[in-house]
Design an enzyme around this catalytic site. Structure first.
Site, PDB file in Angstrom:
ATOM      1  N   ASP A 183       0.842  -1.195   0.000  1.00  0.00           N
ATOM      2  CA  ASP A 183       0.000   0.000   0.000  1.00  0.00           C
ATOM      3  C   ASP A 183       0.879   1.247   0.000  1.00  0.00           C
ATOM      4  OD1 ASP A 183      -2.328   1.826   0.852  1.00  0.00           O
ATOM      5  OD2 ASP A 183      -3.272  -0.144   0.867  1.00  0.00           O
ATOM      6  N   HIS A 217      -3.267   6.086   3.481  1.00  0.00           N
ATOM      7  CA  HIS A 217      -4.152   4.981   3.080  1.00  0.00           C
ATOM      8  C   HIS A 217      -3.713   3.647   3.682  1.00  0.00           C
ATOM      9  CE1 HIS A 217      -5.936   2.041   0.218  1.00  0.00           C
ATOM     10  NE2 HIS A 217      -6.857   2.957   0.000  1.00  0.00           N
ATOM     11  N   SER A 408     -11.149  -0.957  -0.521  1.00  0.00           N
ATOM     12  CA  SER A 408      -9.835  -0.978   0.129  1.00  0.00           C
ATOM     13  C   SER A 408      -9.933  -1.349   1.590  1.00  0.00           C
ATOM     14  CB  SER A 408      -9.185   0.406   0.063  1.00  0.00           C
ATOM     15  OG  SER A 408      -8.566   0.612  -1.161  1.00  0.00           O
TER      16      SER A 408
END
Ligand SMILES: [Ca+2]
Ligand SMILES: [Ca+2]
Length: 641
Positions: A183, A217, A408
């Site tokens: 990620d 994120h 996600s």
């Protein structure tokens, strides 16, 4: 097709929680999570023995009370209330004496404390009111389950829906394997990870990539998978984490770097005990899994014993099938996860896929996602300086925690769940883990066909499964020794294509296992839908070549790249269980409901509820641009919010 949450946004602001002021989350009103101000008020009130708050605005009530308690007691004077009382200026024992003096069989001291002047008691509503007026009682608060066993808690709905919270206190928790998060990085300094980020690798070849997690994120994804922050436990809160940073601070990544991440995991999985890898991203080029290099890379991980979990993508529009043409979520071996909307309850009977959650057939005819997990209005860690948090100040629900939606964040629920399964069944192959998750998934009859795969994961049931039937059984016939002499087997795509072309029912072998019949969903329906020769034929055999030209970028260039999850209500404070729901889930006494203040809601419409009906989220055609989305013409991977 519901595009938004309707009235559920109103329901969350029950009188029991109080009417939150702007910026205060529902959770903070009662549980104190993210609401240090509330706790501070309580502490100060007790310390001064001079209550600073009167729940109903009446000066006749001297004690601090849980917001809504006075109204509930007034409405139900003979009802039963489990409360904790703290004394003010009288010695320890005084409170118990008062309660013992009540002329009522219902009054009962359950616990008397020695470290504080306080008792836990069962009282009637009228007794609560009497003591609240007494003047020598500092506080009366609900005896609510404020902390789950094991010191790990999270009162969002998703841990209950996915069943992961059952394992937070068990001895098996410590045995959960390491999870690799491919990620934007992980902010390893956060308390959410308790020093469990055992390796951080930067494989981004783009400029503008900060150390740690400049985007934010990956930190959020890691928090859902394996966070252990106070009140924000993740699915596998004892798992170690490996951060493989492939994304720059704007959420961009190149496919080459994501493949390098798979390489790195393969080379280092034994060193770090990695048995699960989470990919909350996808490539930007539609492709067949027979040829896509990223698919090949994740298959190698799968064949080496690493459970690969991939997000389906957020490019669905209005709940309609989008197809799932991008690697790695288009790979039939791996676990592809769609985003479930829990819709205000922990039952999945009313659940639907989020309207932007991608689903449908891959270019090779496989139905994706395989499964769904909660992925809408999730609350997790976000470092204040990350670009994600800075871009969405309205989504920050507490210091360092943000509300986000996307596949996600559904994927790491499953990644953490897979770690829980492997803690109990360490010898299970990735096929078995996937099989157990699919076999025990809870059906979602309100969802459109295929939109959530077979249903929503239930990790509790999956761990309890005797063994997982193999959903990849038919594909396994084509997994062969590497002709190049490599140690790991490879998928013989040409052989598979020949067989599939000749026999449209080749895939039925995956669903022949009698165990599938025990699933809550219809295994017969899934067996016939899970692979579509028609989808495959129209996509693949219409053109002899697999060149990019076959899959014109134009068809994906605009609408499908829109990040529709971005259009979700950014001011939602998340999906939190209410006290009665939580008590029922934990088998504890249910606190009394209170509806007496309902009329107030119309007068003081909370911001979140008001926005629900007017936000761009209600316009499913809204196309929003986002820096995290790769231009369609770039051979880049896109980070899913
Ligand atoms: Ca990064
Ligand atoms: Ca539900």
């Amino acid at each position: 097709m519901r595009q938004d949450r309707g009235s559920s946004g109103d329901l969350r602001w029950s009188a029991l929680w109080g009417k939150p002021s702007k910026g205060e989350t529902r959770s903070s009103a009662l549980w104190g999570k993210g609401g240090r101000g509330f706790l501070a008020t309580l502490v100060v009130g007790i310390a001064l023995a001079a209550p600073a708050a009167y729940a109903d605005g009446s000066a006749s009530y001297k004690a601090y009370t849980t917001p809504g308690l006075i109204a509930a007691a007034q409405a139900n004077p003979k009802g039963t209330f489990d409360v904790i009382l703290m004394g003010g200026d009288h010695p320890t024992g005084w409170l118990a004496k008062q309660i013992a003096g009540f002329d009522s069989a219902k009054a009962k001291v359950k616990r008397q404390y020695s470290s504080i002047s306080g008792v836990a008691a069962r009282l009637t509503g009228s007794q609560v009111l009497t003591l609240a007026k007494n003047g020598h009682v500092a506080s009366i608060t609900y005896d609510s389950p404020v902390q789950l066993a094991g010191g790990l808690s999270n009162k969002q709905r998703w841990p209950f829906v996915s069943g992961v919270q059952k394992f937070w206190a068990s001895g098996s928790a410590a045995a959960t394997p390491t999870i690799a998060v491919v990620d934007s990085g992980i902010d390893a300094s956060r308390a959410d990870f308790g020093g469990r980020v055992v390796a951080q690798v930067n494989l981004s070849s783009l400029p503008g990539n900060s150390p740690g997690d400049g985007r934010g994120h990956g930190t959020f994804v890691a928090g859902i998978a394996a966070g252990s922050g106070d009140g924000y436990a993740g699915a596998a809160p004892a798992s170690k984490l490996v951060s493989i940073d492939v994304m720059d601070d704007q959420g961009m990544a190149m496919t080459r770097d994501v493949i390098a991440a798979a390489d790195w995991i393969l080379a280092n999985k034994d060193k770090y005990g990695i048995k699960v890898a989470n990919f909350s991203l996808h490539s930007s080029q539609p492709n067949s899994f027979m040829y896509d290099p990223l698919d090949k890379a994740v298959e190698r991980l799968w064949f080496s014993g690493v459970v690969v979990v991939a997000a389906a993508g957020n490019y669905g529009v209005s709940g309609q099938p989008s197809g799932v043409p991008f690697a790695p979520g288009n790979d039939p071996f791996v676990i592809t996860v769609g985003a479930d909307d829990v819709d205000g309850s922990t039952s999945t009977m009313d659940d639907m896929a989020a309207p932007w959650s991608a689903y449908g057939y891959t270019l090779d005819g496989f139905a994706k996602p395989d499964i769904a997990a909660p992925g809408r209005y999730m609350v997790g860690p976000a470092s204040p300086n990350s670009t994600l948090a800075l871009e969405r100040p309205e989504s920050v629900v507490a210091s360092g925690y943000i509300q986000l939606s996307g596949t996600s964040f559904a994927a790491p629920v499953v990644a953490g769940g897979a770690a829980q399964i492997l803690a109990v069944h360490p010898s299970w192959t990735p096929d078995q883990v996937k099989g157990a998750l699919m076999l025990t998934a809870n059906r979602t009859p309100a969802a459109l066909p295929l939109s959530e795969g077979v249903g929503v994961v239930d990790v509790g049931k999956a761990v309890g499964a005797a063994s997982g039937p193999n959903p990849n059984a038919a594909l396994r016939a084509f997994v062969k020794a590497d002709p190049a002499g490599g140690a790991l087997p490879v998928f013989d795509a040409a052989s598979w294509a020949n067989t599939a072309k000749a026999n449209a029912s080749w895939a039925s072998a995956s669903w022949a296992d009698a165990s599938w019949a025990s699933a809550s969903w219809s295994s017969a329906s899934w067996a016939s839908a899970s692979w579509s020769s028609a989808s495959w034929a129209s996509a693949s055999w219409a053109d002899a070549s697999w060149s990019d030209a076959s899959w014109a970028d134009a068809s994906w260039a605009s609408a499908s790249w829109a990040d529709n999850a971005d259009g979700d209500d950014t001011t939602s404070s998340g999906e939190w269980v209410d006290p009665a729901e939580l008590a029922a889930l934990l088998g504890l006494p249910v606190p009394p409901a209170d509806t007496s203040a309902a009329p107030d809601l119309s007068a003081t419409a909370p911001a979140a509820a008001a926005t629900d009906s007017s936000a761009p989220a209600s316009d499913p055609t809204a196309v929003t641009t986002d820096a995290t989305v790769a231009p369609a013409s770039d051979p880049a991977a896109s980070l899913l919010p």
